[in-house]
Design a protein around this motif. Structure first.
Motif, PDB file in Angstrom:
ATOM      1  N   GLY A   1       0.791  -1.221   0.000  1.00  0.00           N
ATOM      2  CA  GLY A   1       0.000   0.000   0.000  1.00  0.00           C
ATOM      3  C   GLY A   1       0.822   1.269   0.000  1.00  0.00           C
ATOM      4  N   ARG A   2       1.897   1.291   0.764  1.00  0.00           N
ATOM      5  CA  ARG A   2       2.748   2.488   0.814  1.00  0.00           C
ATOM      6  C   ARG A   2       3.404   2.745  -0.535  1.00  0.00           C
ATOM      7  NH1 ARG A   2       6.996   1.848   5.160  1.00  0.00           N
ATOM      8  NH2 ARG A   2       7.451   4.007   4.589  1.00  0.00           N
TER       9      ARG A   2
ATOM     10  N   GLY B   1      -0.327  -6.235   4.238  1.00  0.00           N
ATOM     11  CA  GLY B   1       0.016  -7.043   5.396  1.00  0.00           C
ATOM     12  C   GLY B   1      -0.895  -8.250   5.506  1.00  0.00           C
ATOM     13  N   ALA B   2      -1.485  -8.441   6.676  1.00  0.00           N
ATOM     14  CA  ALA B   2      -2.381  -9.576   6.912  1.00  0.00           C
ATOM     15  C   ALA B   2      -3.786  -9.320   6.391  1.00  0.00           C
ATOM     16  CB  ALA B   2      -2.426  -9.897   8.403  1.00  0.00           C
ATOM     17  N   ASP B   3      -4.072  -8.081   5.972  1.00  0.00           N
ATOM     18  CA  ASP B   3      -5.401  -7.749   5.473  1.00  0.00           C
ATOM     19  C   ASP B   3      -5.558  -8.147   4.005  1.00  0.00           C
ATOM     20  OD1 ASP B   3      -6.167  -6.657   7.930  1.00  0.00           O
ATOM     21  OD2 ASP B   3      -5.212  -4.743   7.423  1.00  0.00           O
TER      22      ASP B   3
ATOM     23  N   THR C   1      -8.142 -12.331   0.685  1.00  0.00           N
ATOM     24  CA  THR C   1      -7.676 -12.209   2.066  1.00  0.00           C
ATOM     25  C   THR C   1      -6.850 -13.436   2.427  1.00  0.00           C
ATOM     26  OG1 THR C   1      -9.641 -10.953   2.686  1.00  0.00           O
ATOM     27  CG2 THR C   1      -8.361 -11.920   4.471  1.00  0.00           C
ATOM     28  N   PRO C   2      -5.573 -13.273   2.706  1.00  0.00           N
ATOM     29  CA  PRO C   2      -4.748 -14.442   3.026  1.00  0.00           C
ATOM     30  C   PRO C   2      -5.125 -15.030   4.377  1.00  0.00           C
ATOM     31  CG  PRO C   2      -3.495 -12.413   3.344  1.00  0.00           C
ATOM     32  CD  PRO C   2      -4.802 -12.020   2.719  1.00  0.00           C
TER      33      PRO C   2
ATOM     34  N   GLY D   1      -6.916  -1.675   3.462  1.00  0.00           N
ATOM     35  CA  GLY D   1      -6.485  -1.705   4.863  1.00  0.00           C
ATOM     36  C   GLY D   1      -5.179  -0.992   5.118  1.00  0.00           C
ATOM     37  N   GLU D   2      -4.448  -1.497   6.107  1.00  0.00           N
ATOM     38  CA  GLU D   2      -3.195  -0.886   6.508  1.00  0.00           C
ATOM     39  C   GLU D   2      -2.208  -0.921   5.359  1.00  0.00           C
ATOM     40  OE1 GLU D   2      -2.662   0.585   9.378  1.00  0.00           O
ATOM     41  OE2 GLU D   2      -4.655   0.112  10.092  1.00  0.00           O
TER      42      GLU D   2
END
Length: 323
Positions: free
Chosen positions: A188-189, A222-224, A238-239, A318-319
């Motif tokens: 995302g970044r 990340g996890a999202d 979604t993992p 998400g994040e």
């Protein structure tokens, strides 16, 4: 049957990762452990790809030191043909990260000036042109300077070129060649740095990426849920939660390598991404930057990965942690 050949042009260097053993205290000495491994975004991805029914060739640059010898030995151990250039008077690039107790990056330092200096010149080497001609697809990472990216994608012609964002600071090096990439893997970044979009609406982020010229991409969170898009639409996946997180380093590279290998074998994008997610889960559960993936272990994890779902209009992204 001859397996398809993936040429990787990009980072292959030393990864040093120090992990604190408790809560991180800024500005203080933190107890922990340090490990050193051979890494690099492109090389990590290639080492995963060659475990998924493709052959691999590597072109990178390194120094004439013990670190460079370690990279050479790692390529040989992985069964990768190595056409990298060694500069005897230079130090091999390195990446040093400080991880918190959960394995997430607190800070990192990339000492990689040799890549900026040498990669543009490599684009003129006959060996590289021969390697591009022989390959069925190319994978590169943003350790290549912008001029080298543009030259490599031009040499590739109609062949697929897969790319790894590496970091928010470096992903912008792909800006002049986005329309020539077959798929860009980013977090995302990195997506925000590429598009200057700072919102959380997934559809708007994808629209910004399309407007930049990108035809197909994967954005992890990340996890999202990750989001992905191509000409057929936008979808999310979604993992599943990993059984244990040893180290996040290399998870995004494993995703890129295994997905690229699956695409080269002819799998549809959504099915290929499921294979990439399985590889990233195995990377999270392993302390090495590029885990060994037996067929049995891979298939067991793949069975846990859900099918991709079409993105809903109001989905939120998400994040934006590094993958």
């Amino acid at each position: 049957m001859t397996l398809p050949l993936l040429l990787t042009v990009g980072g292959a260097h030393i990864d040093r990762r120090g992990q604190v053993s408790g809560a991180y205290i800024p500005g203080a000495s933190n107890p922990g452990t340090m490990m050193e491994d051979v890494g690099g975004g492109g090389f990590n991805a290639l080492r995963c790809a060659v475990q998924r029914e493709v052959r691999g060739t590597l072109i990178s640059v390194r120094g004439g030191d013990s670190a460079g010898e370690s990279v050479s030995k790692a390529a040989e151990a992985a069964g990768i043909t190595d056409h990298s250039v060694v500069f005897l008077d230079r130090a091999t690039p390195s990446y040093t990260a400080l991880l918190d107790e959960n394995g997430d990056v607190i800070a990192a330092l990339a000492d990689m000036s040799l890549y900026d200096l040498a990669f543009p010149k490599q684009m003129r080497r006959a060996k590289l042109r021969e390697a591009v001609d022989a390959a069925d697809a190319i994978l590169c990472d943003a350790n290549l300077p912008a001029k080298a990216v543009e030259a490599l994608t031009a040499l590739a012609g109609e062949k697929p070129v897969f790319a790894i964002g590496v970091s928010p600071a470096k992903i912008v090096r792909f800006s002049g060649a986005l329309d020539r990439l077959s798929c860009l893997f980013m977090n995302g970044r990195e997506a925000a740095a590429l598009t200057h979009y700072s919102g959380t609406d997934a559809a708007e982020l994808v629209e910004a990426l399309r407007e930049s010229g990108l035809k197909r991409g994967v954005v992890t969170s990340g996890a999202d849920a990750m989001i992905a898009f191509d000409a057929d639409g936008v979808f999310s996946l979604t993992p599943p939660a990993p059984r244990i997180v040893e180290d996040v380093t290399g998870a995004g590279d494993a995703l890129a390598g295994a997905t690229s290998a699956a695409l080269m074998r002819g799998l549809p994008f959504r099915a290929a991404l499921r294979e990439g997610v399985a590889a990233s889960l195995l990377a999270l559960e392993d302390r090495s930057a590029a885990p060994k993936m037996s067929r049995q272990a891979f298939e067991a994890v793949l069975a846990l990965v859900p099918e991709a779902a079409s993105l809903q209009e109001e989905a939120q992204f998400g994040e934006t942690n590094d993958a």
